[in-house]
Every structure is written in C-alpha cells, then in structure tokens.
Design a protein around this motif. Structure first.
Motif, PDB file in Angstrom:
ATOM      1  N   GLY A  54      46.387  45.643  71.036  1.00 52.37           N
ATOM      2  CA  GLY A  54      47.370  46.010  72.565  1.00 52.37           C
ATOM      3  C   GLY A  54      47.106  45.306  73.949  1.00 52.37           C
ATOM      4  O   GLY A  54      45.990  44.148  73.709  1.00 52.37           O
ATOM      5  N   ASP A  55      46.979  45.678  75.312  1.00 53.77           N
ATOM      6  CA  ASP A  55      47.803  44.847  76.366  1.00 53.77           C
ATOM      7  C   ASP A  55      45.720  45.178  76.846  1.00 53.77           C
ATOM      8  O   ASP A  55      45.094  46.048  76.326  1.00 53.77           O
ATOM      9  CB  ASP A  55      48.111  45.895  77.516  1.00 53.77           C
ATOM     10  CG  ASP A  55      49.856  44.592  76.684  1.00 53.77           C
ATOM     11  OD1 ASP A  55      50.083  44.226  75.612  1.00 53.77           O
ATOM     12  OD2 ASP A  55      51.026  45.119  77.769  1.00 53.77           O
ATOM     13  N   ILE A  56      45.848  44.866  77.710  1.00 48.50           N
ATOM     14  CA  ILE A  56      45.041  45.145  79.225  1.00 48.50           C
ATOM     15  C   ILE A  56      44.772  45.130  80.255  1.00 48.50           C
ATOM     16  O   ILE A  56      45.893  43.991  80.146  1.00 48.50           O
ATOM     17  CB  ILE A  56      43.286  43.998  78.086  1.00 48.50           C
ATOM     18  CG1 ILE A  56      42.118  44.430  78.965  1.00 48.50           C
ATOM     19  CG2 ILE A  56      43.800  41.986  78.657  1.00 48.50           C
ATOM     20  CD1 ILE A  56      40.982  43.607  78.392  1.00 48.50           C
ATOM     21  N   ASP A  57      44.320  45.983  81.352  1.00 57.61           N
ATOM     22  CA  ASP A  57      44.586  46.000  82.628  1.00 57.61           C
ATOM     23  C   ASP A  57      43.915  44.324  82.939  1.00 57.61           C
ATOM     24  O   ASP A  57      44.876  43.702  83.904  1.00 57.61           O
ATOM     25  CB  ASP A  57      43.685  46.919  83.246  1.00 57.61           C
ATOM     26  CG  ASP A  57      44.253  48.022  83.101  1.00 57.61           C
ATOM     27  OD1 ASP A  57      45.322  48.143  82.375  1.00 57.61           O
ATOM     28  OD2 ASP A  57      44.355  49.021  83.054  1.00 57.61           O
ATOM     29  N   SER A  58      42.989  43.547  82.656  1.00 61.78           N
ATOM     30  CA  SER A  58      42.775  42.746  83.305  1.00 61.78           C
ATOM     31  C   SER A  58      41.182  42.096  83.160  1.00 61.78           C
ATOM     32  O   SER A  58      40.826  42.443  81.920  1.00 61.78           O
ATOM     33  CB  SER A  58      41.934  42.321  84.798  1.00 61.78           C
ATOM     34  OG  SER A  58      40.770  43.184  84.325  1.00 61.78           O
ATOM     35  N   LEU A 232      45.944  35.084  88.780  1.00 62.85           N
ATOM     36  CA  LEU A 232      47.093  35.257  87.901  1.00 62.85           C
ATOM     37  C   LEU A 232      47.688  36.379  87.680  1.00 62.85           C
ATOM     38  O   LEU A 232      46.362  37.380  86.873  1.00 62.85           O
ATOM     39  CB  LEU A 232      47.020  34.491  86.514  1.00 62.85           C
ATOM     40  CG  LEU A 232      46.046  32.893  86.471  1.00 62.85           C
ATOM     41  CD1 LEU A 232      46.238  32.222  85.334  1.00 62.85           C
ATOM     42  CD2 LEU A 232      46.918  31.876  87.791  1.00 62.85           C
ATOM     43  N   THR A 233      48.744  36.731  88.272  1.00 61.23           N
ATOM     44  CA  THR A 233      49.403  38.227  87.776  1.00 61.23           C
ATOM     45  C   THR A 233      50.096  38.099  86.713  1.00 61.23           C
ATOM     46  O   THR A 233      51.492  37.128  87.002  1.00 61.23           O
ATOM     47  CB  THR A 233      49.568  38.439  89.132  1.00 61.23           C
ATOM     48  OG1 THR A 233      48.786  38.967  89.985  1.00 61.23           O
ATOM     49  CG2 THR A 233      50.249  39.723  88.677  1.00 61.23           C
ATOM     50  N   LYS A 246      49.633  39.508  78.007  1.00 58.62           N
ATOM     51  CA  LYS A 246      49.211  40.902  77.410  1.00 58.62           C
ATOM     52  C   LYS A 246      48.340  41.476  78.110  1.00 58.62           C
ATOM     53  O   LYS A 246      48.285  42.415  78.905  1.00 58.62           O
ATOM     54  CB  LYS A 246      48.196  40.793  75.966  1.00 58.62           C
ATOM     55  CG  LYS A 246      49.332  40.525  75.000  1.00 58.62           C
ATOM     56  CD  LYS A 246      48.774  40.588  73.426  1.00 58.62           C
ATOM     57  CE  LYS A 246      49.722  39.709  72.576  1.00 58.62           C
ATOM     58  NZ  LYS A 246      50.579  41.120  72.526  1.00 58.62           N
ATOM     59  N   ALA A 247      47.547  40.683  79.456  1.00 66.53           N
ATOM     60  CA  ALA A 247      47.178  40.697  80.442  1.00 66.53           C
ATOM     61  C   ALA A 247      47.016  41.084  81.576  1.00 66.53           C
ATOM     62  O   ALA A 247      48.139  40.707  82.145  1.00 66.53           O
ATOM     63  CB  ALA A 247      45.573  40.447  80.941  1.00 66.53           C
ATOM     64  N   GLY A 248      47.163  42.347  82.428  1.00 68.46           N
ATOM     65  CA  GLY A 248      47.932  42.767  83.923  1.00 68.46           C
ATOM     66  C   GLY A 248      47.596  41.299  84.756  1.00 68.46           C
ATOM     67  O   GLY A 248      48.566  41.349  85.856  1.00 68.46           O
ATOM     68  N   LYS A 249      45.981  40.805  84.535  1.00 63.29           N
ATOM     69  CA  LYS A 249      46.073  40.131  86.240  1.00 63.29           C
ATOM     70  C   LYS A 249      44.629  39.345  85.087  1.00 63.29           C
ATOM     71  O   LYS A 249      44.228  40.058  84.208  1.00 63.29           O
ATOM     72  CB  LYS A 249      45.232  41.334  86.971  1.00 63.29           C
ATOM     73  CG  LYS A 249      44.172  39.812  88.124  1.00 63.29           C
ATOM     74  CD  LYS A 249      44.502  40.397  89.330  1.00 63.29           C
ATOM     75  CE  LYS A 249      42.453  41.403  89.236  1.00 63.29           C
ATOM     76  NZ  LYS A 249      42.428  42.139  90.739  1.00 63.29           N
ATOM     77  N   PRO A 541      50.294  28.338  77.262  1.00 67.91           N
ATOM     78  CA  PRO A 541      50.309  29.683  77.756  1.00 67.91           C
ATOM     79  C   PRO A 541      49.027  30.643  77.116  1.00 67.91           C
ATOM     80  O   PRO A 541      49.294  31.484  76.584  1.00 67.91           O
ATOM     81  CB  PRO A 541      51.513  29.639  78.227  1.00 67.91           C
ATOM     82  CG  PRO A 541      51.718  30.194  77.139  1.00 67.91           C
ATOM     83  CD  PRO A 541      52.080  28.126  77.479  1.00 67.91           C
ATOM     84  N   TRP A 542      47.871  29.675  76.995  1.00 66.22           N
ATOM     85  CA  TRP A 542      46.707  30.666  76.177  1.00 66.22           C
ATOM     86  C   TRP A 542      46.425  31.978  76.727  1.00 66.22           C
ATOM     87  O   TRP A 542      46.167  32.773  75.826  1.00 66.22           O
ATOM     88  CB  TRP A 542      45.129  29.976  76.044  1.00 66.22           C
ATOM     89  CG  TRP A 542      44.532  29.523  77.714  1.00 66.22           C
ATOM     90  CD1 TRP A 542      44.969  28.447  78.247  1.00 66.22           C
ATOM     91  CD2 TRP A 542      43.835  30.009  78.556  1.00 66.22           C
ATOM     92  NE1 TRP A 542      44.520  28.270  79.373  1.00 66.22           N
ATOM     93  CE2 TRP A 542      44.119  28.915  79.290  1.00 66.22           C
ATOM     94  CE3 TRP A 542      43.139  31.154  78.379  1.00 66.22           C
ATOM     95  CZ2 TRP A 542      43.121  29.590  80.668  1.00 66.22           C
ATOM     96  CZ3 TRP A 542      41.963  31.438  79.078  1.00 66.22           C
ATOM     97  CH2 TRP A 542      42.160  31.017  80.617  1.00 66.22           C
ATOM     98  N   ALA A 543      46.104  32.249  77.502  1.00 62.93           N
ATOM     99  CA  ALA A 543      45.724  33.172  78.382  1.00 62.93           C
ATOM    100  C   ALA A 543      46.678  34.636  78.250  1.00 62.93           C
ATOM    101  O   ALA A 543      46.470  35.573  78.071  1.00 62.93           O
ATOM    102  CB  ALA A 543      45.174  33.170  80.209  1.00 62.93           C
ATOM    103  N   ALA A 544      48.128  33.778  78.091  1.00 60.79           N
ATOM    104  CA  ALA A 544      49.195  34.922  77.712  1.00 60.79           C
ATOM    105  C   ALA A 544      48.683  36.843  76.357  1.00 60.79           C
ATOM    106  O   ALA A 544      49.189  36.842  76.475  1.00 60.79           O
ATOM    107  CB  ALA A 544      50.134  34.634  78.073  1.00 60.79           C
TER     108      ALA A 544
END
Length: 549
Positions: A54-58, A232-233, A246-249, A541-544
């Motif tokens: 799932g997503d992650i804050d940062s 990055l945000t 998936k990451a907020g920051k 965009p690997w970090a996405a």
C-alpha cells in the motif's frame, strides 16, 4: 558562453549490463582476455521487486552527488536524472525494460521521412495546476535549438529544421533529413515538457535550487537545500493513475563519501539508493536492513582515447595496450567480480529490436584482444613507439577509477611505453567531457558510458567525425557513411544490421578501449518495495512505484 555537458557518467558502482534474460541467475564469465582464475560471484538479475502492500507517508533515498542542474536541458548525468525522472516527463516514456511507449504525447506518427507529428495528451496539468498545451511542448523543445541555452541534448535535435504547433494539441517536427534517432531521443530528458510560462518567468534561475521546476510528473519538486537534499511531494492531480505516487514525500540526500552512503543504508538512516559502492556489495548482501538487487544496465566501462596525435594514434599501439591489460583482473579488483570483460562498446540490452540473428552477429567474431604481453610488446616495437609516454587522467571517485588508471599505467610500462597518471578533482574531471582545452595532452581517461535509448546506433553516432562527444577526433569515412545510412533507416531491424557493421569497425579501430560491463545495483530498505532495478530509473518515475512493504 553556452554551456555544454556530455555523458561523462562519473559515479560508480558497477559499469554496465548483462543482457536480456532478466530473471535468470548469472555468473560473471571470465570473458575474453581473462588471465585471472577462480570463482566469480553469482548474482541474479531482477526485473521487478515485490509489489508494495500500500501507500507510505514518506521514505528517504541517498545519491552519491548533488544534481548539477534540474533544468532538463542540462540534466545529463546520474545524479541529475534520478531526481528529474520523478518530477518531469517527456513526450515519450522509456520503460524499465528499455521499451518506449506513449508519454505526454498520447500518439505519434511519421507521415513523411522528415516529419514527426505528436498528439499531446489532454487533461494533463503542471504542478501549479495550469493545463499542459501543445505550445508548452513547442517552447520546451525549441530550447534545445537555442545556442544561448547550449543544451546538452542538442545532438538529438541536430537534424531538426523546425518545431511548430499545427493543431490545438498537435506538434509537428520537421527534419532536414530522415533521422531515426530523433523520436527515440525524446523519450529521455531531451523530450521533457515544461510550462512555457515557467521557463519565461524563471529565466536563468530555472532548474536551480532557487527557481526549481514546474512539470507534470507524479512528484513535485518542493525544496532543494543546496549541498544537502531535495524533497519531492506527491502530486495528487497526476494524470496517469497507474503511476500515481505511493509515497506522500521522498527526501533524496546527497552523500559524496561512499562509506557514509553504505553506513546510511545499513543503519536504516536512508531507505535505499542506486549504484551502491561495489566494495560494499557483500556487506549489503548480508545486512538485515534491506535487500540488494541487480538489474538491467546499458553502460560499458571504457577508456576514451583523447589524443590520436600521440603514441595512441597508431592502431597497433592501441591494440597492444588493450592486449597488455588484464581485464578480468580489473573486473575482480574494480567491481569485485560483479561484471564481465567485453570487447564491444554496447551491451546486448540495447539490441532489443534487432533480430536474434543480428544480435548474435553483433557480438560474435569480434577481436577479443586476448591478454598477451609478449605479443603486445612486439606491436609497440613495430609501431616504433617504444619509450613514448602516454598520459592518463583519473579522479578519486570510486574504486574503478583508481584500479583502471593503475592497471593501464602498468600495462603500458610492461610493453615498453612510459605512463604518467594525473589525478584531478571530481569537478575538474568533468571538464574532460565538456571542454576540448581540458583534454590537451591527455591520452586516456575512463568513463562508464550508458545509452539512453534502446538502439546501439546511439553509441556509434557519438563516434562520427565532428561529433561533440568524439573526444579524440577519430575519423573513418567508411564508418561515417554507415552511420549516415543507418540514421536514415526507419525499420529498427534493418537499422540494427548496419549497427553490426559499425560495432565491428569500432572493435577493429579502437577509438575507445572497451573494458567491462556489469549490472545496475539498487539497495531497497526493509520498509519499502516496488522498484524496477533498471538503468531506466534515469528517465522513468521509479520513486512513484515504491510503497510500503
């Protein structure tokens, strides 16, 4: 003066690529010219790490250096593009498997040999909320033609006559002659679309730590603390739902000291990083802080011949030097065996559109320059070069730099040449790739040269007479004619057949001396997963894709 930067690819962990079977276990072979013996480390190439839960804050990431610029016109190296790829997007998209698909242009066509037409994707917004238009694409692309900008990507545009808006969301590029490489090239930084209003407003501050950027990617660049980090945000209005971050920051820290980077990874201070120092591979393979992955790469570690007026102007001397180098020993010492000796300037990974027969022909029958000091010494004597001096430039940027420099000097001395090593600062070393005056009197310097497109012709186009990155001013009329023919061929399979001939000429003439290739590396900490371990991280965009484990 216009700024020009070139593909110096300075950092280094491992230099290059294996081939196409990403999920297969592979042991680094001894390769041609090997003189060392013994087992070499086994490693497994991974196409994709496990999907996140799932997503992650940062999360935090580490880079070996601060970007030179995040202006896409100058983003031409690992540190620049690993950030930019998450923030800005191109007309076309380079995927982790090194295929190209639609990007900000939802479709494109080649109605005549000298015309490319792009239909821009509707409903895309920049990070300031304004809509992307065809006018933005035209303004962004035209910058590469402006001498006052001095784009590092001008070579992609060298055959462009005009770039015009020809419809509400349509861009037409007219070429002076057929150029198969143009459409491929805009899948990278050369095809980035930025807000025309932002370009005009920011001026010279665009892309630096003050002006930042305003693009369309899954992340917005929200801060750049010079000498420390970028932040990055997540951009919640991003158009591609499949790649919504998936990451907020994400915070990317700059750490030039390789030991500091490794300690940060193993301690959990940071959650991951690309291109780990090879001397730390065993340590990172055994830590409980995360997992080290090996993936697709397109780089070859080579020695660039920067002076063809000295001793290396004689082909026999270039051959002799390569034959006198224990390249397998270099692989063992420089990258701890995580690589293989090569006699080509490309890797199989960029021959993906060639037929199987063509790909096989490209790498079979090449001169291997087997390690043979006695035979090499005779070639130097034949050339009348005994006692002549060659100058090697290096910099303290990684184990591979020092190992290659020392091994080259030792090889030269063993065959009757004299060798002088000159050590530069890392910043000064970059000038070898951008300033011809910096190369005066320099015979050899090391590079890890990656290709940005899935076409071997990109490499051999660099070596055409007069090209900016043809650093030694090597010239071969037959080679030039073949490059011109290949560039004009639209069919990738037919074009690859010409590249086979070019690869063999380069192998025979040695304008650059190929040494070794190896996999891309990425370390992923235990709280995140989802990245594709591929050199395409420079444009994709690997970090996405990284989220909670």
């Amino acid at each position: 003066m216009p700024r020009h930067r070139t593909r110096h690819r300075l950092v280094l962990a491992t230099a290059a690529v294996l081939a196409t079977g990403l999920a297969l276990a592979a042991c680094s072979p001894a390769g041609s010219g090997a003189s060392s013996s013994g087992a070499h480390p086994a490693y497994r190439l991974t196409a994709q790490t496990p999907a996140p839960s799932g997503d992650i804050d940062s999360f935090t990431w580490v880079s070996y250096a601060e970007p030179y610029s995040l202006d896409y016109a100058y983003a031409f190296d690992y540190s620049d593009n690993q950030v930019l790829s998450n923030v800005c997007e191109s007309m076309l998209r380079l995927n982790p498997d090194y295929t190209i698909s639609a990007g900000l242009a939802e479709s494109y066509s080649n109605p005549t040999p000298t015309t490319w037409v792009y239909e821009m994707r509707p409903g895309v917004t920049f990070h300031d909320g304004t809509p992307m238009t065809a006018a933005d694409a035209v303004a962004s692309m035209r910058r590469h033609l402006d001498p006052a900008v001095g784009s590092s990507w001008f070579s992609v545009y060298q055959n462009v006559a005009s770039i015009d808006q020809t419809g509400p969301m349509e861009v037409t590029v007219t070429l002076t002659k057929p150029d198969s490489q143009f459409n491929l090239g805009i899948s990278g930084a050369a095809g980035v679309v930025e807000s025309a209003a932002t370009l005009a407003a920011k001026g010279k501050n665009y892309g630096n730590s003050t002006g930042l950027v305003n693009c369309t990617g899954p992340f917005e660049l929200t801060s750049w603390k010079s000498g420390e980090s970028v932040t990055l945000t997540r951009y919640d209005k991003y158009w591609d739902t499949k790649l919504k971050a998936k990451a907020g920051k994400v915070t990317i820290l700059f750490m030039t000291d390789p030991n500091a980077r490794v300690n940060a990874l193993t301690s959990g201070q940071v959650d991951g990083g690309w291109m780990v120092p090879t001397e730390a591979i065993q340590k990172l393979n055994s830590t409980s802080a995360g997992k080290l992955y090996f993936g697709l790469n397109t780089a070859v570690g080579s020695l660039i011949v920067g002076n063809l007026k000295g001793a290396l102007g004689d082909l026999n001397v270039r051959k002799a030097l390569l034959m006198a180098m224990d390249r397998q020993g270099i692989v063992d010492a420089a990258v701890k065996g995580y690589g293989s000796v090569t006699s080509a300037l490309t890797t199989e990974s960029v021959w993906g559109e060639a037929s199987d027969a063509t790909r096989k022909a490209a790498f079979s029958g090449l001169d291997s320059y087997t390690y043979d000091v006695a035979a090499a010494k005779k070639l130097v004597e034949k050339a009348g070069a005994t006692g002549k001096t060659i100058t090697i430039r290096t910099a303290p940027m990684g184990a591979d730099f020092s190992v290659v420099a020392q091994a080259t000097a030792a090889a030269a001395e063993s065959i009757g040449l004299k060798a002088k090593i000159q050590t530069m600062t890392p910043d000064s070393y970059t000038t070898l790739f951008s300033d011809p005056t910096a190369r005066q009197g320099v015979d050899l310097f090391y590079t890890s040269w990656y290709l940005s497109t899935p076409d071997p012709l990109e490499m051999y186009g660099v070596l055409r007479t007069g090209q900016f990155s043809n650093y030694g001013n090597w010239s071969d009329p037959q080679f030039d004619a073949l490059v011109d023919q290949a560039v004009a061929i639209a069919d990738p399979k037919a074009r690859a057949e010409k590249s086979v001939e070019l690869q063999k000429i380069a192998n025979q003439q040695l304008p650059w001396l190929p040494l070794f290739q190896g996999p891309m590396t990425v370390f992923v900490g235990k709280k995140i997963t989802g990245v594709a371990p591929s050199v395409a991280f420079l444009y994709y965009p690997w970090a996405a894709t990284l989220g909670a484990r």
